[in-house]
Design an enzyme around this catalytic site. Structure first.
Site, short mmCIF file in Angstrom:
data_model
loop_
_atom_site.label_atom_id
_atom_site.label_comp_id
_atom_site.label_asym_id
_atom_site.label_seq_id
_atom_site.Cartn_x
_atom_site.Cartn_y
_atom_site.Cartn_z
N ASP A 368 0.83 -1.20 0.00
CA ASP A 368 0.00 0.00 0.00
C ASP A 368 0.87 1.26 0.00
O ASP A 368 1.99 1.25 0.50
CB ASP A 368 -0.90 -0.03 1.25
CG ASP A 368 -1.90 1.08 1.30
OD1 ASP A 368 -2.72 1.19 0.36
OD2 ASP A 368 -1.88 1.86 2.28
N GLU A 397 1.58 0.27 -4.91
CA GLU A 397 0.59 1.28 -5.28
C GLU A 397 1.25 2.65 -5.40
O GLU A 397 1.73 3.21 -4.41
CB GLU A 397 -0.53 1.34 -4.23
CG GLU A 397 -1.57 2.41 -4.55
CD GLU A 397 -2.41 2.80 -3.35
OE1 GLU A 397 -3.56 3.21 -3.57
OE2 GLU A 397 -1.92 2.70 -2.22
#
Length: 656
Positions: A368, A397
């Site tokens: 993330d 990400e």
């Protein structure tokens, strides 16, 4: 008689010598250093220490070092000792808090799996004893195979997919103890068992990998359902299930040849993380002094949040303060920003990732908020994992629509600053945005297809385009059906096109049945709506088809057909890509390998049009039989005209 007595005396003397030798041997064994001690000796289990992490470890790693985090009242006053063959304590580090010790261990190549005791001694007082275990690894590092362009990934928000075990809906020991399916930001009860129960459905759709949003404990006061505010990096949230259930999910997926991708967060934790009440070092989190001086009355006004200027990672003109506020600012006030420049935090994070790879037999990690932590640490983190698991996969990400920034984060990119991320797969937000915006455009001269065509033309900037992950939507943005204004032909074109690209495709749960967020576009709680049929009493069941509309069933069948073809298509996995500039509102892309060629046609015309196939003669398809993947119709390819009656996508293949 004398001779007989003499023999008896000799026997007694020999026995006495044996006893003496045995006693000396036992004393020598007792006096051995940790490397020489017998690893097979019995261990009486004891667990006096409040917390020790990692929870266990393994023998047989390339990296023979291990750093234990020990948390216990006044533990810094104790001295740890280990007596186990193949293990030595290299160094003991005291923290700023007296309640922590960090113990550096060396685990030699000869170390055998087993349990041993760590004895914590303090000036002749009562010792503390903690039993620790080294396990045998289930398989070699090279056998951990990650995801690649042959895979299709199903993204799931676990709390909203299926409630397989209503008994675990509420955990009374945690802060949020309510279930309310009418509240988009409350917990709804979906869990690990719910995913396991529906593996057949996911497999039948054609997916080969599953990425569940985080499943670790989020002991937050509210909105804990999403999983990204972790309060324990070694514990499955009991409202999702148990560690054994997570391992069972992985095992059953492996039996089907599917890969489990774990969503991890290196950038931040939740404000209720157990260490926030007793931080080990003065720089364990960023802006720690500000937090500690205001922790009793902490609110949004006192937090130092990130400026979200992710370009500071590459910007040669970026100011120092902008760089610091980007990497050191808190993502939000409820998510403390972890300081990866602290070497103990860095080691903790790397070991935690490895622990989960081994424990759950992972087939990949999704990281993330990849650009938000210290970027040099992220390179070290990814490098350490890939050095141990050379065939593994990590996707990071980076929410940017600029291909230059996406390329920067991919391993091997020739960055001017010399930075190498060690990251195999960045995420393709740029392509996602162009597919949606291009299909929504209505200009007659190109209808947005040139925008999509040019987006793919940017692949020259990427080291390895097919390792990038592309998607129509995800848990943080409006559903693709919403983005495309409820237009089904456009939605089919978006999905089929991205499934043909030299990429790793990811599809969000419910996309196959036209799930949407029309009522409040972009609202996270609505984007993450319940999957119909995942709860007892649901009137609509998408797993069985009961209650679905004809349009929803048609989209489910369409996506299933394309995904299952893709699953076995070498041309799509590894083939050559050729596309032709859009003309007359039609855009054609080919994927070819060996005797398999796949043609993808995007047609934005609302009336019947003719496509001149002679334009594509360089593909060598003249006289070959091709099949329409969706309709099943077959015909002989001639360099003449192909009639396109309907707006939408057409997929043709030479693989009959």
């Amino acid at each position: 008689m004398k001779k007989h007595l003499k023999n008896i005396n000799r026997t007694l003397l020999f026995g006495l010598l044996c006893v003496i030798s045995l006693n000396l041997a036992c004393k020598k064994q007792t006096d051995m250093n940790p490397i020489e001690a017998d690893a097979t000796s019995a261990v009486v289990e004891s667990h006096d220490i409040s917390k020790i992490e990692p929870l266990n470890w393994w023998v047989g790693f390339k990296n023979q070092t291990l750093q234990l985090l020990v948390h216990h009242q006044n533990i810094s006053a104790f001295t740890p000792e280990i007596s186990y063959q193949g293990i030595s304590i290299e160094k003991v580090h005291k923290a700023d808090s007296s309640n922590y010790l960090f113990i550096d261990l060396n685990i030699s190549e000869v170390t055998k799996a087993g349990k041993f005791n760590i004895v914590f001694k303090q000036d002749g007082k009562n010792d503390l004893i903690q039993t620790y275990e080294l396990k045998s690894r289930l398989k070699d590092s090279k056998d951990y195979i990650g995801f690649d362009s042959s895979d299709a990934v199903y993204l799931i928000t676990p709390d909203r997919f299926a409630n397989g075990n209503p008994e675990n809906d509420i955990a009374k020991t945690l802060n949020e103890t309510t279930i309310d399916r009418s509240d988009n930001y409350a917990r709804h009860g979906g869990d690990i068992q719910g995913i396991t129960n529906h593996l057949d459905y996911i497999e039948d759709l054609g997916f080969t990998a599953i990425w569940p949003c985080p499943l670790l404990t989020n002991d937050m006061q509210q909105s804990s359902y999403h999983g990204y505010a972790m309060t324990d990096f070694y514990e499955i949230d009991p409202r999702f299930g148990t560690l054994e259930e997570y391992k069972t999910l992985s095992s059953k997926m492996s039996e089907k040849g599917m890969k489990l991708i774990m969503d991890q967060v290196a950038n931040h934790c939740g404000l209720e993380h157990w260490w926030m009440k007793d931080l080990p070092f003065k720089n364990w989190i960023n802006h720690q002094e500000n937090y500690e001086s205001n922790s009793e009355n902490w609110d949004n006004s006192k937090s130092i949040t990130t400026n979200h200027r992710r370009t500071t990672n590459q910007d040669i003109y970026a100011s120092k303060i902008d760089k610091e506020n980007m990497s050191e600012g808190w993502f939000v006030s409820s998510m403390p920003d972890l300081n990866q420049r602290n070497p103990f935090m860095a080691t903790y994070t790397i070991q935690n990732s490895i622990w989960w790879i081994e424990t759950a037999n992972l087939g990949g990690i999704r990281q993330d908020t990849y650009p938000y932590p210290d970027k040099n640490f992220m390179s070290h983190w990814a490098g350490a994992i890939m050095a141990e698991y050379p065939n593994f996969s990590i996707v990071g990400e980076e929410w940017t629509t600029n291909p230059l920034l996406i390329a920067y984060w991919q391993q091997g990119n020739p960055n001017k600053d010399g930075y190498n991320s060690n990251l195999k797969s960045p995420m393709d937000f740029a392509m996602q945005e162009k597919i949606a915006s291009g299909l929504n455009r209505d200009e007659a001269w190109d209808s947005g297809l040139i925008e999509i065509y040019q987006a793919l033309a940017n692949d020259f900037i990427y080291v390895k385009p097919k390792d990038i992950m592309v998607f129509p939507d995800n848990h943080d943005m409006s559903r693709i059906f919403t983005q495309l204004k409820g237009d089904i032909p456009n939605t089919k074109m978006a999905l089929s096109y991205l499934l043909m690209l030299p990429r790793i495709p990811q599809i969000y749960y419910g996309t196959e049945i036209l799930m949407n967020d029309f009522d409040k576009p972009g609202d996270h709680g609505l984007v993450r709506s319940d999957f119909p049929g995942g709860w007892r009493g649901d009137k609509v069941n998408a797993f069985t088809g009961i209650g679905l509309s004809d349009k929803e069933k048609d989209m489910q069948t369409f996506l299933k057909t394309v995904l299952n073809y893709r699953k076995n298509s070498k041309a799509i996995h590894d083939g050559k890509t050729i596309h032709f500039a859009p003309d007359n509102n039609i855009y054609v892309l080919f994927r070819s390998l060996g005797d398999e060629t796949v043609a993808h046609i995007m047609n934005k015309n609302d009336t019947t049009v003719e496509l001149d196939l002679s334009k594509f003669k360089e593909l060598g398809l003249e006289g070959k039989t091709v099949k329409n993947l969706i309709s099943g119709e077959q015909f002989l390819w001639h360099n003449g005209m192909l009639t396109l009656k309907d707006r939408g996508s057409v997929i043709l293949t030479t693989k009959l």
